[in-house]
Design a protein around this motif. Sequence first.
Motif, PDB file in Angstrom:
ATOM      1  N   ALA A  19      48.873 -15.289   8.951  1.00 54.38           N
ATOM      2  CA  ALA A  19      48.116 -14.417  10.014  1.00 54.38           C
ATOM      3  C   ALA A  19      48.802 -13.835  11.362  1.00 54.38           C
ATOM      4  CB  ALA A  19      46.647 -14.954  10.375  1.00 54.38           C
ATOM      5  N   PRO A  20      49.343 -14.610  12.012  1.00 50.97           N
ATOM      6  CA  PRO A  20      50.204 -14.147  13.176  1.00 50.97           C
ATOM      7  C   PRO A  20      51.466 -13.108  12.799  1.00 50.97           C
ATOM      8  CG  PRO A  20      49.956 -16.702  13.361  1.00 50.97           C
ATOM      9  CD  PRO A  20      49.483 -16.176  11.799  1.00 50.97           C
ATOM     10  N   ARG A  21      52.072 -13.346  11.628  1.00 46.37           N
ATOM     11  CA  ARG A  21      53.246 -12.483  11.300  1.00 46.37           C
ATOM     12  C   ARG A  21      52.674 -10.883  10.860  1.00 46.37           C
ATOM     13  NH1 ARG A  21      54.199 -18.184  11.651  1.00 46.37           N
ATOM     14  NH2 ARG A  21      56.600 -18.275  11.610  1.00 46.37           N
ATOM     15  N   MET A  22      51.630 -11.247  10.180  1.00 45.04           N
ATOM     16  CA  MET A  22      51.122  -9.971   9.614  1.00 45.04           C
ATOM     17  C   MET A  22      50.403  -9.068  10.865  1.00 45.04           C
ATOM     18  SD  MET A  22      48.878 -11.223   6.161  1.00 45.04           S
ATOM     19  CE  MET A  22      48.474  -9.654   5.783  1.00 45.04           C
ATOM     20  N   GLY A  23      49.666  -9.796  11.867  1.00 46.30           N
ATOM     21  CA  GLY A  23      49.107  -9.493  12.906  1.00 46.30           C
ATOM     22  C   GLY A  23      50.111  -8.717  13.744  1.00 46.30           C
ATOM     23  N   GLU A  24      51.462  -9.116  13.823  1.00 50.96           N
ATOM     24  CA  GLU A  24      52.623  -8.545  14.554  1.00 50.96           C
ATOM     25  C   GLU A  24      52.972  -7.236  14.172  1.00 50.96           C
ATOM     26  OE1 GLU A  24      55.692 -11.556  14.782  1.00 50.96           O
ATOM     27  OE2 GLU A  24      54.540 -12.870  16.185  1.00 50.96           O
ATOM     28  N   ARG A  25      52.905  -7.272  12.723  1.00 52.59           N
ATOM     29  CA  ARG A  25      53.423  -6.005  12.042  1.00 52.59           C
ATOM     30  C   ARG A  25      52.462  -4.879  12.184  1.00 52.59           C
ATOM     31  NH1 ARG A  25      56.218 -10.185   9.174  1.00 52.59           N
ATOM     32  NH2 ARG A  25      58.446  -9.568   9.066  1.00 52.59           N
ATOM     33  N   LEU A  26      51.115  -5.247  12.304  1.00 50.59           N
ATOM     34  CA  LEU A  26      49.886  -4.483  12.274  1.00 50.59           C
ATOM     35  C   LEU A  26      49.813  -3.623  13.669  1.00 50.59           C
ATOM     36  CD1 LEU A  26      47.795  -5.786   9.454  1.00 50.59           C
ATOM     37  CD2 LEU A  26      48.874  -3.842   9.370  1.00 50.59           C
ATOM     38  N   GLY A  27      50.187  -4.893  14.601  1.00 48.02           N
ATOM     39  CA  GLY A  27      49.821  -4.293  15.840  1.00 48.02           C
ATOM     40  C   GLY A  27      48.609  -4.851  16.644  1.00 48.02           C
ATOM     41  N   GLN A  28      47.917  -5.449  15.734  1.00 42.40           N
ATOM     42  CA  GLN A  28      46.624  -6.263  16.037  1.00 42.40           C
ATOM     43  C   GLN A  28      46.566  -7.728  15.722  1.00 42.40           C
ATOM     44  OE1 GLN A  28      43.916  -5.301  17.762  1.00 42.40           O
ATOM     45  NE2 GLN A  28      44.456  -2.839  17.880  1.00 42.40           N
ATOM     46  N   THR A  29      45.810  -8.394  16.458  1.00 44.44           N
ATOM     47  CA  THR A  29      45.499  -9.920  16.207  1.00 44.44           C
ATOM     48  C   THR A  29      44.592  -9.950  14.929  1.00 44.44           C
ATOM     49  OG1 THR A  29      45.581 -10.458  18.480  1.00 44.44           O
ATOM     50  CG2 THR A  29      44.589 -12.085  17.151  1.00 44.44           C
ATOM     51  N   ILE A  30      45.020 -10.947  14.069  1.00 35.76           N
ATOM     52  CA  ILE A  30      44.269 -11.303  13.123  1.00 35.76           C
ATOM     53  C   ILE A  30      43.660 -12.720  13.337  1.00 35.76           C
ATOM     54  CG2 ILE A  30      44.191 -11.919  10.506  1.00 35.76           C
ATOM     55  CD1 ILE A  30      46.532  -9.979  10.003  1.00 35.76           C
ATOM     56  N   VAL A  31      42.260 -12.834  13.452  1.00 39.47           N
ATOM     57  CA  VAL A  31      41.555 -13.976  13.792  1.00 39.47           C
ATOM     58  C   VAL A  31      41.249 -14.465  12.562  1.00 39.47           C
ATOM     59  CG1 VAL A  31      39.822 -15.237  15.060  1.00 39.47           C
ATOM     60  CG2 VAL A  31      40.838 -12.858  15.847  1.00 39.47           C
ATOM     61  N   VAL A  32      41.645 -15.864  12.261  1.00 43.11           N
ATOM     62  CA  VAL A  32      41.034 -16.607  10.872  1.00 43.11           C
ATOM     63  C   VAL A  32      39.814 -17.378  11.366  1.00 43.11           C
ATOM     64  CG1 VAL A  32      41.468 -18.649   9.615  1.00 43.11           C
ATOM     65  CG2 VAL A  32      43.400 -17.242  10.477  1.00 43.11           C
ATOM     66  N   GLU A  33      38.956 -17.199  10.700  1.00 38.40           N
ATOM     67  CA  GLU A  33      37.594 -17.779  10.900  1.00 38.40           C
ATOM     68  C   GLU A  33      36.961 -18.388   9.322  1.00 38.40           C
ATOM     69  OE1 GLU A  33      32.923 -15.714  11.021  1.00 38.40           O
ATOM     70  OE2 GLU A  33      34.646 -14.701  11.991  1.00 38.40           O
ATOM     71  N   ASN A  34      36.822 -19.716   9.721  1.00 44.21           N
ATOM     72  CA  ASN A  34      36.230 -20.541   8.727  1.00 44.21           C
ATOM     73  C   ASN A  34      34.799 -20.446   8.401  1.00 44.21           C
ATOM     74  OD1 ASN A  34      38.659 -22.288  10.215  1.00 44.21           O
ATOM     75  ND2 ASN A  34      39.018 -22.680   7.851  1.00 44.21           N
ATOM     76  N   ARG A  35      34.395 -20.033   7.079  1.00 47.56           N
ATOM     77  CA  ARG A  35      32.897 -20.021   6.952  1.00 47.56           C
ATOM     78  C   ARG A  35      32.719 -20.619   5.826  1.00 47.56           C
ATOM     79  NH1 ARG A  35      30.318 -15.067   9.219  1.00 47.56           N
ATOM     80  NH2 ARG A  35      28.737 -15.732   7.966  1.00 47.56           N
ATOM     81  N   THR A  36      32.351 -21.718   5.690  1.00 43.00           N
ATOM     82  CA  THR A  36      32.279 -22.775   4.637  1.00 43.00           C
ATOM     83  C   THR A  36      30.883 -22.914   3.904  1.00 43.00           C
ATOM     84  OG1 THR A  36      31.750 -24.665   5.977  1.00 43.00           O
ATOM     85  CG2 THR A  36      34.164 -24.056   5.484  1.00 43.00           C
ATOM     86  N   GLY A  37      30.941 -23.342   2.676  1.00 39.94           N
ATOM     87  CA  GLY A  37      29.700 -23.576   2.157  1.00 39.94           C
ATOM     88  C   GLY A  37      29.437 -22.834   0.702  1.00 39.94           C
ATOM     89  N   ALA A  38      28.714 -23.552   0.119  1.00 43.06           N
ATOM     90  CA  ALA A  38      28.385 -23.191  -1.511  1.00 43.06           C
ATOM     91  C   ALA A  38      29.701 -22.666  -2.227  1.00 43.06           C
ATOM     92  CB  ALA A  38      27.318 -21.893  -1.359  1.00 43.06           C
ATOM     93  N   GLY A  39      30.621 -23.440  -2.386  1.00 43.89           N
ATOM     94  CA  GLY A  39      31.882 -23.175  -3.192  1.00 43.89           C
ATOM     95  C   GLY A  39      32.800 -22.135  -2.745  1.00 43.89           C
ATOM     96  N   GLY A  40      32.509 -21.548  -1.423  1.00 42.15           N
ATOM     97  CA  GLY A  40      33.343 -20.585  -0.974  1.00 42.15           C
ATOM     98  C   GLY A  40      32.338 -19.170  -0.884  1.00 42.15           C
ATOM     99  N   SER A  41      31.230 -19.286  -1.441  1.00 40.26           N
ATOM    100  CA  SER A  41      30.377 -18.078  -1.642  1.00 40.26           C
ATOM    101  C   SER A  41      29.882 -17.643  -0.146  1.00 40.26           C
ATOM    102  CB  SER A  41      29.228 -18.253  -2.817  1.00 40.26           C
ATOM    103  OG  SER A  41      28.280 -19.011  -2.346  1.00 40.26           O
ATOM    104  N   VAL A  42      29.598 -18.543   0.650  1.00 44.77           N
ATOM    105  CA  VAL A  42      29.129 -18.167   2.109  1.00 44.77           C
ATOM    106  C   VAL A  42      30.116 -17.352   2.737  1.00 44.77           C
ATOM    107  CG1 VAL A  42      28.415 -19.120   4.331  1.00 44.77           C
ATOM    108  CG2 VAL A  42      27.798 -20.437   2.349  1.00 44.77           C
TER     109      VAL A  42
END
Length: 326
Positions: free
Chosen positions: A55-78
């Motif tokens: 995410a940080p490497r991609m964000g640098e190239r895009l010129g914007q921050t990429i914020v990783v957000e964990n949203r867990t539950g129901a086998g990934g469907s949440v």
Amino acid sequence: MPLARRALLAAPALLLPGLRPGTARAQPAWPSRPIRLIVPFAAGGAADSAARTLAPRMGERLGQTIVVENRTGAGGSVGGSAVAQAAPDGHTLLWDASSHLVNPALLKGLPFDYATAFTPVSLVTTFPQVLAVKVDSPAQDLAGFIALAKSRPGQLNIGTQGNATAGHLAVVRLGRLAGIEVQHVPYRGGSDAARDIAGGNLDAVFITALSAGPVVASGRARFLAVAAESRVSVQPDVPTFAEAGLPGLTLSEWAALFGPAGLPPAIAERLHAVLAESLAEPEVQARLAQLAAVPVGSSPAEFARFVREGRESMATLVREANIRVE
């Protein structure tokens, strides 16, 4: 798997969808604000760690921050639902795993359709599954394990990271290809299964090389084979199933990038380009090697085909093996 040469080429300047040649009014460039990268699994796992590496490497190239957000539950469907409902403007993305292909055959009453709710961008990395036995097992190789299982039908127990995971599906395929019957023991993660084989409470595990590696390195378990097309660099001495005498068993966990349905092709291509460039960085490759991950970086078209074919294959396997979510 080597990155495609075209994946390393930078994408052209990107304008927001709707801009036509000759349009006088200037359109704001994408991305215009930070990007949310939804990871539908707990922090600290292999897929999450890969996301936080890239995410940080991609964000640098895009010129914007990429914020990783964990949203867990129901086998990934949440987490999947959050992205399925997001605007397809490239500012909300999904970092999903192999459950993306299995969930449609397992989960009922979802508020979205996995087949139509997402735009495949790229298969980022794979995490090969390995078969390992406890240290005092009489099986010294895959042939020995198959012979042992045939002499004790239904008695050998194999731990995995959970029901309907890549490890579980690999156990099912192993049984079918080898003509053996084993007892599947699902855990809530590969590390839990690794702990129990270290204690001698399991005959074997079918989990990622990352989860099994420390236990094997400590001398409390032994690798037999890796479910990949070729040997993996993190465990170069471990043969593939094909090399060990059982072709046809290639099944890895993976991490991949999706956008909501309707994501403009130009944005998908730009995301793929910066992802591929980031995957090519030596520091990123070194970190992925520590995670026992194999970089891929497939194109949107290649990944779309992978998803389509994989969903059909997994649906058949789930149905025929009567796999259920416990």
